[in-house]
Write a protein that holds these residues in place. Structure first.
Motif, PDB file in Angstrom:
ATOM      1  N   VAL A 289       0.961  -1.127   0.028  1.00 24.01           N
ATOM      2  CA  VAL A 289       0.025  -0.007   0.107  1.00 24.01           C
ATOM      3  C   VAL A 289       1.063   1.152   0.057  1.00 24.01           C
ATOM      4  O   VAL A 289       1.727   1.257   0.763  1.00 24.01           O
ATOM      5  N   PRO A 290       0.631   2.271  -0.834  1.00 25.18           N
ATOM      6  CA  PRO A 290       1.651   3.461  -1.017  1.00 25.18           C
ATOM      7  C   PRO A 290       1.297   4.243   0.510  1.00 25.18           C
ATOM      8  O   PRO A 290       0.235   4.171   1.079  1.00 25.18           O
ATOM      9  N   SER A 291       2.420   4.687   0.736  1.00 26.55           N
ATOM     10  CA  SER A 291       2.457   5.434   1.957  1.00 26.55           C
ATOM     11  C   SER A 291       1.786   6.799   1.942  1.00 26.55           C
ATOM     12  O   SER A 291       1.223   7.297   0.949  1.00 26.55           O
ATOM     13  N   GLU A 292       1.178   7.391   3.201  1.00 25.99           N
ATOM     14  CA  GLU A 292       0.523   8.408   2.888  1.00 25.99           C
ATOM     15  C   GLU A 292       1.081   9.769   2.261  1.00 25.99           C
ATOM     16  O   GLU A 292       0.737  10.653   1.690  1.00 25.99           O
ATOM     17  N   ALA A 295       1.032   9.156  -1.173  1.00 25.29           N
ATOM     18  CA  ALA A 295      -0.327   9.409  -1.705  1.00 25.29           C
ATOM     19  C   ALA A 295      -0.517  11.023  -1.905  1.00 25.29           C
ATOM     20  O   ALA A 295      -1.381  11.274  -2.765  1.00 25.29           O
ATOM     21  N   GLU A 301      -1.257   7.694  -6.812  1.00 25.16           N
ATOM     22  CA  GLU A 301      -1.239   7.020  -5.824  1.00 25.16           C
ATOM     23  C   GLU A 301      -1.881   6.987  -4.576  1.00 25.16           C
ATOM     24  O   GLU A 301      -2.494   5.820  -3.926  1.00 25.16           O
ATOM     25  N   GLN A 302      -2.823   8.063  -4.611  1.00 29.93           N
ATOM     26  CA  GLN A 302      -3.786   8.080  -3.489  1.00 29.93           C
ATOM     27  C   GLN A 302      -5.004   7.283  -3.888  1.00 29.93           C
ATOM     28  O   GLN A 302      -5.604   6.518  -2.943  1.00 29.93           O
ATOM     29  N   ARG A 304      -4.974   4.445  -5.629  1.00 30.41           N
ATOM     30  CA  ARG A 304      -4.399   3.106  -5.342  1.00 30.41           C
ATOM     31  C   ARG A 304      -4.306   2.798  -4.019  1.00 30.41           C
ATOM     32  O   ARG A 304      -4.559   1.547  -3.578  1.00 30.41           O
ATOM     33  N   ARG A 305      -3.642   3.692  -3.239  1.00 30.76           N
ATOM     34  CA  ARG A 305      -3.893   3.495  -1.687  1.00 30.76           C
ATOM     35  C   ARG A 305      -5.199   3.210  -1.037  1.00 30.76           C
ATOM     36  O   ARG A 305      -5.344   2.279  -0.401  1.00 30.76           O
ATOM     37  N   ASP A 306      -6.069   3.834  -1.603  1.00 32.67           N
ATOM     38  CA  ASP A 306      -7.387   3.649  -1.197  1.00 32.67           C
ATOM     39  C   ASP A 306      -8.122   2.413  -1.436  1.00 32.67           C
ATOM     40  O   ASP A 306      -8.751   1.704  -0.825  1.00 32.67           O
ATOM     41  N   ARG A 309      -6.322  -0.582   0.250  1.00 32.72           N
ATOM     42  CA  ARG A 309      -6.753  -0.552   1.879  1.00 32.72           C
ATOM     43  C   ARG A 309      -8.125  -1.020   1.906  1.00 32.72           C
ATOM     44  O   ARG A 309      -8.388  -1.923   2.806  1.00 32.72           O
ATOM     45  N   TYR A 414      -9.028   0.813   8.151  1.00 33.72           N
ATOM     46  CA  TYR A 414      -9.695   1.299   6.959  1.00 33.72           C
ATOM     47  C   TYR A 414     -11.118   1.965   7.321  1.00 33.72           C
ATOM     48  O   TYR A 414     -11.393   3.040   7.043  1.00 33.72           O
TER      49      TYR A 414
END
Length: 630
Positions: A289-292, A295, A301-302, A304-306, A309, A414
């Motif tokens: 998961v991409p880091s904050e 993101a 990346e945001q 993809r992160r969401d 998660r 999440y």
């Protein structure tokens, strides 16, 4: 067709390659204000190809009529019943025209022109229906049936979709039984010989087309209520996707986790565990998961992160359901007629455990297992950490509980309260239910009581802070559950107190504790009942079906609670008994006025009517005692 003019045919092939590239590659780069630009360009080229093919066909027909291909004309006319051979020269020409109709049909569907798309797809099937299925056209037959199945499914014409998809499946099975070798792919109709696909690539594409057939049939059967058949097709689809290495890891994992719920509801926990283990392992293939920080720097990346998660949290929730359902099913098997642990039944099941374990191993060997060379061991390793047999004692139940609790923590990371109120509370309710199921296996009543206190601690703050206007249904659920928890705690504390001393000589601390639990339970039941009032403050004369049983049960429980309050003062006791009688009367009178409600509360109604007869006698005795004391 290349015999007409090889240079012209090569030009056709190049045009087709361009059209395919526009549709499958360049279209993803089209601007938002012109999303179908490449699709429309591809359509123009496909239309040109179709016209050129028709011209070629006319040229060849003229050649045949002038006697240039007299011998072949006989071959072309050979029939099998009413169907011409598909691998004849005429069948070859028809397949190419049908392929262009197919690609035009898909093109129109992708540009949201469904009627035109349907027309082209039906033209394709009409051309193909005249010819016997062969290695030359079978792939195209399956593709067009798949597309028509998807089209009709999207229109909610499920039975029409089913017919097309089942025809596609029958075509595949019949061809594989008779031929077995991978057929020509329809894109090869428009490629020069040096660009034809390898045997391996043909196999992959053909098997993938059939995998799509099974995927859509799984959805159709689900819609038609054929859940078992749907699950079978879904399982097979997932396995084929792994074998072909054609899958999106998170999408695959979520589908496997969803399939697990079918098996869990059927009590097939070994299969459910396998699906969830595979889902967890395959979801790992999607990467970290991409880091904050990452993101915040990239919108992509945001997103993809969401997505990662959320989908992993969804899989965690499926694991929670697995653990909870297995605990609850074990409880049903082990409890006696008053809801306590049946020790004799427990020993009987423990004695039969070895045979059950052997049966599980036997079933596992015959099951359709997910995995590839890279993932099979990881899936099996995860499975070994989670039991699939019903827990028979506290130690086994606790092991399962801890697995569920681990996934509760993951899911809550999440689905936070801030932003996901409903999801967060549902996870808390499942966590509470895990504690409740585990408490059944606990012999120590003091420890059991502490488990219920944990449930109170997680639910009570949420219930009191929740906006009753926006989350009325959820708040009612929480109020009712809290009332039941406090009631259970009171029963446990009373049992403990009676073991230690005579009920007539309870110490003041114990009495205070019992009365506190009694009052807390009654408070939440009454809050539930108050929530039924209209905005004008009136209670409904007729209870709606979804609240009928809970409302009458709440009345019954409140009646019992008022009668159980320990009061040193007779007047207070009388007051509580009169309140108790009022609630018993409500249950009896409501069911008399609405006989259809009786079936929902048969046991509670019987006891209520009994108490309506007995309580007045007890009340009169207390009144007489008050008079004599004065």
């Amino acid at each position: 067709m290349a015999s007409v003019n090889s240079s012209d045919w090569r030009a056709i092939c190049e045009k087709f390659t361009t059209a395919l590239n526009l549709s499958e590659v360049e279209s993803h780069k089209d601007p938002e204000n012109d999303p179908f630009r490449s699709k429309y360009k591809a359509r123009e080229i496909l239309t040109e190809i179709y016209s050129a093919l028709k011209n070629f066909e006319a040229t060849e027909a003229d050649s045949e009529s002038s006697g240039e291909r007299g011998e072949e004309q006989v071959v072309d006319g050979e029939k099998d019943g009413q169907c011409f051979y598909g691998d004849s020269p005429a069948g070859w020409r028809a397949a190419k025209l049908a392929a262009v109709e197919y690609f035009l049909g898909v093109n129109h569907i992708e540009t949201e022109e469904l009627s035109a798309g349907q027309e082209h797809l039906m033209n394709c099937t009409k051309l193909l229906d005249k010819w016997r299925t062969s290695s030359m056209n079978v792939s195209l037959v399956i593709h067009v049936k798949n597309q028509l199945g998807i089209l009709w499914s999207g229109r909610d014409e499920t039975e029409k979709a089913q017919a097309f998809l089942e025809t596609a499946e029958a075509t595949y099975l019949r061809y594989m039984k008779k031929e077995g070798s991978p057929p020509m792919d329809m894109t090869e109709y428009f490629s020069t010989e040096e660009n034809h696909l390898t045997h391996q690539e043909r196999t992959k594409r053909f098997e993938l087309a059939y995998t799509h057939t099974k995927y859509y049939l799984a959805q159709v059967y689900q819609y038609l209520g054929e859940t078992e058949r749907s699950a079978t097709y879904c399982h097979s689809t997932l396995q084929r996707q792994l074998q072909l290495n054609q899958f999106n890891p998170m999408e695959w994992a979520l589908n496997a986790a969803t399939l697990s719920q079918y098996y869990i509801n059927k009590g097939l926990y070994m299969e459910g565990r396998h699906c969830l283990s595979a889902a967890t392992v395959i979801s790992g293939l999607a990467g970290e998961v991409p880091s904050e920080v990452a993101a915040k720097e990239s919108e992509r990346e945001q997103e993809r992160r969401d997505q990662l998660r959320q989908k992993r949290a969804d899989i965690a929730r499926c694991w929670i359901k697995y653990c909870l359902n297995l605990l609850l099913d074990a409880k049903k098997v082990l409890e006696d007629n008053i809801g306590d642990l049946d020790v004799d039944r427990q020993e009987e099941l423990k004695a039969a455990r070895r045979a059950e374990e052997e049966e599980e191993e036997k079933s596992r060997k015959s099951a359709l297992l997910f995995g590839s060379e890279d993932t099979f061991d990881s899936i099996a390793s995860l499975e070994e950490k989670v039991p699939s047999l019903s827990p028979l004692d506290f130690t086994e139940a606790r092991a399962l509980f801890l697995v569920g609790q681990t996934y509760v923590t993951q899911a809550k990371e999440y689905f936070e309260m801030d932003g996901f109120v409903t999801d967060h509370i549902e996870i808390l309710q499942d966590h509470s239910a895990l504690f409740r199921a585990l408490a059944f296996f606990e012999d120590d009543l003091e420890r059991r009581c502490k488990m219920h206190k944990r449930r109170v601690d997680m639910l009570e703050p949420i219930c009191n802070d929740l906006n009753g206007h926006y989350y009325l249904v959820i708040r009612r659920q929480l109020m009712f559950e809290l009332a039941e928890i406090y009631n259970e705690m009171m029963d446990l504390k009373l049992t403990l107190a009676n073991r230690q001393t005579d009920s007539e000589t309870l110490d003041s601390h114990t009495i205070k504790k019992l009365n506190h639990l009694c009052a807390a339970s009654a408070k939440y039941f009454e809050m539930f009942l108050e929530s039924l009032r209209s905005p004008e403050g009136k209670l409904p004369e007729v209870l709606e079906e979804e609240v009928l049983r809970p409302a009458l049960v709440a009345r019954f429980r409140v009646a019992r609670l008022y009668s159980r309050v320990i009061c040193p003062v007779i007047s207070d006791k009388l007051d509580n008994l009169n309140k108790s009688l009022d609630h018993y009367k409500f249950v009896a009178q409501y069911c008399d006025a609405h006989p259809e409600a009786s079936a929902a509360v048969e046991t509670e109604l019987e006891l209520s009517r009994e108490m309506v007869s007995l309580l007045p006698i007890k009340i009169n005795r207390l009144k007489a005692k008050m008079v004599s004391n004065n």
